[in-house]
Write a protein that holds these residues in place. Structure first.
Motif, PDB file in Angstrom:
ATOM      1  N   VAL A  45       0.934  -1.143  -0.254  1.00  0.00           N
ATOM      2  CA  VAL A  45       0.079  -0.030  -0.008  1.00  0.00           C
ATOM      3  C   VAL A  45       0.974   1.059   0.202  1.00  0.00           C
ATOM      4  CG1 VAL A  45      -1.626   1.506   1.171  1.00  0.00           C
ATOM      5  CG2 VAL A  45      -1.891  -1.103   1.348  1.00  0.00           C
ATOM      6  N   ALA A  46       0.666   2.334  -0.941  1.00  0.00           N
ATOM      7  CA  ALA A  46       1.257   3.431  -0.967  1.00  0.00           C
ATOM      8  C   ALA A  46       0.628   4.625  -1.562  1.00  0.00           C
ATOM      9  CB  ALA A  46       2.539   3.268  -1.479  1.00  0.00           C
ATOM     10  N   GLY A  47       0.725   5.746  -1.337  1.00  0.00           N
ATOM     11  CA  GLY A  47       0.032   6.724  -2.043  1.00  0.00           C
ATOM     12  C   GLY A  47      -0.898   7.704  -0.972  1.00  0.00           C
ATOM     13  N   MET A  48      -1.832   8.261  -1.557  1.00  0.00           N
ATOM     14  CA  MET A  48      -2.609   9.319  -0.876  1.00  0.00           C
ATOM     15  C   MET A  48      -4.153   9.166  -1.399  1.00  0.00           C
ATOM     16  SD  MET A  48      -0.271  12.666  -1.551  1.00  0.00           S
ATOM     17  CE  MET A  48      -0.151  12.360  -3.239  1.00  0.00           C
ATOM     18  N   LEU A  49      -4.800   9.763  -0.436  1.00  0.00           N
ATOM     19  CA  LEU A  49      -6.393   9.755  -0.780  1.00  0.00           C
ATOM     20  C   LEU A  49      -6.858  11.353   0.089  1.00  0.00           C
ATOM     21  CD1 LEU A  49      -8.188   8.665   1.877  1.00  0.00           C
ATOM     22  CD2 LEU A  49      -7.604   6.526   0.674  1.00  0.00           C
ATOM     23  N   ALA A  50      -7.814  11.626  -0.363  1.00  0.00           N
ATOM     24  CA  ALA A  50      -8.553  12.789   0.224  1.00  0.00           C
ATOM     25  C   ALA A  50      -9.806  12.626   0.918  1.00  0.00           C
ATOM     26  CB  ALA A  50      -8.685  14.013  -0.861  1.00  0.00           C
ATOM     27  N   ILE A  51     -10.071  13.124   1.994  1.00  0.00           N
ATOM     28  CA  ILE A  51     -11.360  13.239   2.489  1.00  0.00           C
ATOM     29  C   ILE A  51     -12.006  14.468   2.754  1.00  0.00           C
ATOM     30  CG2 ILE A  51     -12.813  12.464   4.534  1.00  0.00           C
ATOM     31  CD1 ILE A  51     -11.570   9.884   3.320  1.00  0.00           C
ATOM     32  N   SER A  52     -13.217  14.677   2.430  1.00  0.00           N
ATOM     33  CA  SER A  52     -13.874  16.015   2.226  1.00  0.00           C
ATOM     34  C   SER A  52     -15.502  15.705   2.707  1.00  0.00           C
ATOM     35  CB  SER A  52     -13.831  16.749   0.911  1.00  0.00           C
ATOM     36  OG  SER A  52     -14.618  15.999   0.147  1.00  0.00           O
ATOM     37  N   PRO A  53     -16.067  16.668   3.219  1.00  0.00           N
ATOM     38  CA  PRO A  53     -17.626  16.546   3.618  1.00  0.00           C
ATOM     39  C   PRO A  53     -18.665  16.324   2.380  1.00  0.00           C
ATOM     40  CG  PRO A  53     -16.313  18.506   4.730  1.00  0.00           C
ATOM     41  CD  PRO A  53     -15.669  18.022   3.475  1.00  0.00           C
ATOM     42  N   ALA A  54     -19.566  15.619   2.651  1.00  0.00           N
ATOM     43  CA  ALA A  54     -20.525  15.530   1.486  1.00  0.00           C
ATOM     44  C   ALA A  54     -22.081  15.753   2.376  1.00  0.00           C
ATOM     45  CB  ALA A  54     -20.405  14.256   0.887  1.00  0.00           C
ATOM     46  N   TYR A  55     -22.977  15.927   1.416  1.00  0.00           N
ATOM     47  CA  TYR A  55     -24.451  15.935   2.030  1.00  0.00           C
ATOM     48  C   TYR A  55     -25.165  14.795   1.570  1.00  0.00           C
ATOM     49  CZ  TYR A  55     -23.852  21.041   2.726  1.00  0.00           C
ATOM     50  OH  TYR A  55     -23.613  22.274   3.302  1.00  0.00           O
ATOM     51  N   ASP A  56     -26.041  14.443   2.364  1.00  0.00           N
ATOM     52  CA  ASP A  56     -26.931  13.333   2.233  1.00  0.00           C
ATOM     53  C   ASP A  56     -28.236  13.710   1.707  1.00  0.00           C
ATOM     54  OD1 ASP A  56     -27.786  10.561   2.092  1.00  0.00           O
ATOM     55  OD2 ASP A  56     -27.970  10.391   4.440  1.00  0.00           O
ATOM     56  N   ASP A  57     -28.272  14.362   0.704  1.00  0.00           N
ATOM     57  CA  ASP A  57     -29.486  14.641  -0.070  1.00  0.00           C
ATOM     58  C   ASP A  57     -30.423  13.430  -0.331  1.00  0.00           C
ATOM     59  OD1 ASP A  57     -28.880  17.424   0.402  1.00  0.00           O
ATOM     60  OD2 ASP A  57     -28.186  17.630  -1.439  1.00  0.00           O
ATOM     61  N   GLN A  58     -31.445  13.577  -0.399  1.00  0.00           N
ATOM     62  CA  GLN A  58     -32.349  12.444  -0.880  1.00  0.00           C
ATOM     63  C   GLN A  58     -33.362  12.989  -1.970  1.00  0.00           C
ATOM     64  OE1 GLN A  58     -32.447   9.648   0.801  1.00  0.00           O
ATOM     65  NE2 GLN A  58     -30.689  10.315   1.995  1.00  0.00           N
ATOM     66  N   GLU A  59     -33.890  12.197  -2.706  1.00  0.00           N
ATOM     67  CA  GLU A  59     -34.631  12.347  -3.746  1.00  0.00           C
ATOM     68  C   GLU A  59     -36.082  11.584  -3.554  1.00  0.00           C
ATOM     69  OE1 GLU A  59     -34.891  14.448  -7.438  1.00  0.00           O
ATOM     70  OE2 GLU A  59     -33.254  13.947  -6.269  1.00  0.00           O
ATOM     71  N   TRP A  60     -37.023  12.408  -3.253  1.00  0.00           N
ATOM     72  CA  TRP A  60     -38.322  11.880  -3.269  1.00  0.00           C
ATOM     73  C   TRP A  60     -39.386  11.922  -4.447  1.00  0.00           C
ATOM     74  CZ3 TRP A  60     -40.159  13.767   2.251  1.00  0.00           C
ATOM     75  CH2 TRP A  60     -39.322  13.450   3.248  1.00  0.00           C
ATOM     76  N   GLY A  61     -39.945  10.940  -4.666  1.00  0.00           N
ATOM     77  CA  GLY A  61     -40.839  10.811  -5.813  1.00  0.00           C
ATOM     78  C   GLY A  61     -42.312  10.967  -5.750  1.00  0.00           C
ATOM     79  N   ASP A  62     -43.183  11.681  -6.378  1.00  0.00           N
ATOM     80  CA  ASP A  62     -44.480  11.353  -6.256  1.00  0.00           C
ATOM     81  C   ASP A  62     -45.326  11.324  -7.727  1.00  0.00           C
ATOM     82  OD1 ASP A  62     -47.379  13.114  -6.234  1.00  0.00           O
ATOM     83  OD2 ASP A  62     -46.902  12.284  -4.278  1.00  0.00           O
TER      84      ASP A  62
END
Length: 214
Positions: A45-62
């Protein structure tokens, strides 16, 4: 220099280090708003990764009203970013900035568009291996499993620093507020048009019933 934290995984220890934005290792890494970049090192294992915030938006259907996007008030997920798409320079020779590169067993792994629940499962997503500027193929089960463990290790370190998480959440929310407000206003205008159409239908029906009762 920030401290290195060692996390135990099923594939052996993984050393995780938070990189400051001015770190030389990030010279060619594309900056993501509110992202925190971590260097990792371990068995194959070697290298990098990034962590950033994210929204948990929902899609409702009618069936009558159509789809509705329910916007979260605060970020409650993490976006995990690793894997470059292309390496060739631009036409003017400018080098291309890329996402952090993570290698597992010598292969560059990717999981585009990955978001994960905080404190949740880190194994429910496909992992691919980069094979060219625009191509990839599914990773082997072993490489995928190792990738899951690395991401779990980094999230463990990231979530343990609650101040860092909170700071990133606030920065990300400030950055996203204008575009989220703009899209919500568009949806509101559409909803108001729909309301007016429904009110017109109600008025027509009430007028008909009033007239025909006399």
């Amino acid at each position: 220099m920030t401290k290195t934290t060692t996390v135990t995984t099923i594939f052996g220890p993984v050393r995780v280090q938070h990189l400051e934005r001015a770190s030389p290792e990030l010279a060619m890494v594309r900056h993501q708003v509110a992202a925190r970049v971590y260097a990792v090192e371990g068995n194959q294992v070697a290298g990098m990764l990034a962590i950033s915030p994210a929204y948990d938006d929902q899609e409702w259907g009618d069936i009558n009203l159509g789809a509705e996007k329910i916007r979260a008030l605060v970020p409650t997920r993490f976006s995990v970013i690793f894997g470059r798409v292309r390496t060739r320079a631009l036409l003017d020779g400018t080098p291309v900035r890329h996402s952090p590169i993570l290698t597992i067993d010598g292969a560059e792994v990717q999981a585009p568009g990955l978001t994960l629940a905080r404190g949740g499962d880190t194994t429910d997503f496909p992992v691919t291996i980069r094979t060219g500027d625009w191509t990839s193929k599914p990773a082997s089960a072993l490489v995928a499993a190792s990738t899951y463990e690395v991401i779990r290790a980094v999230l463990t370190v990231h979530e343990a620093d609650t101040d860092r998480v909170s700071d990133a959440d606030r920065a990300y929310a400030r950055y996203r507020t204008p575009d989220r407000h703009a899209s919500a206003q568009r949806d509101l205008r559409a909803a108001l048009r729909l309301r007016d159409q429904i009110q017109e239908r109600i008025n027509r029906l009430e007028t008909y019933l009033t007239v025909t009762r006399s």
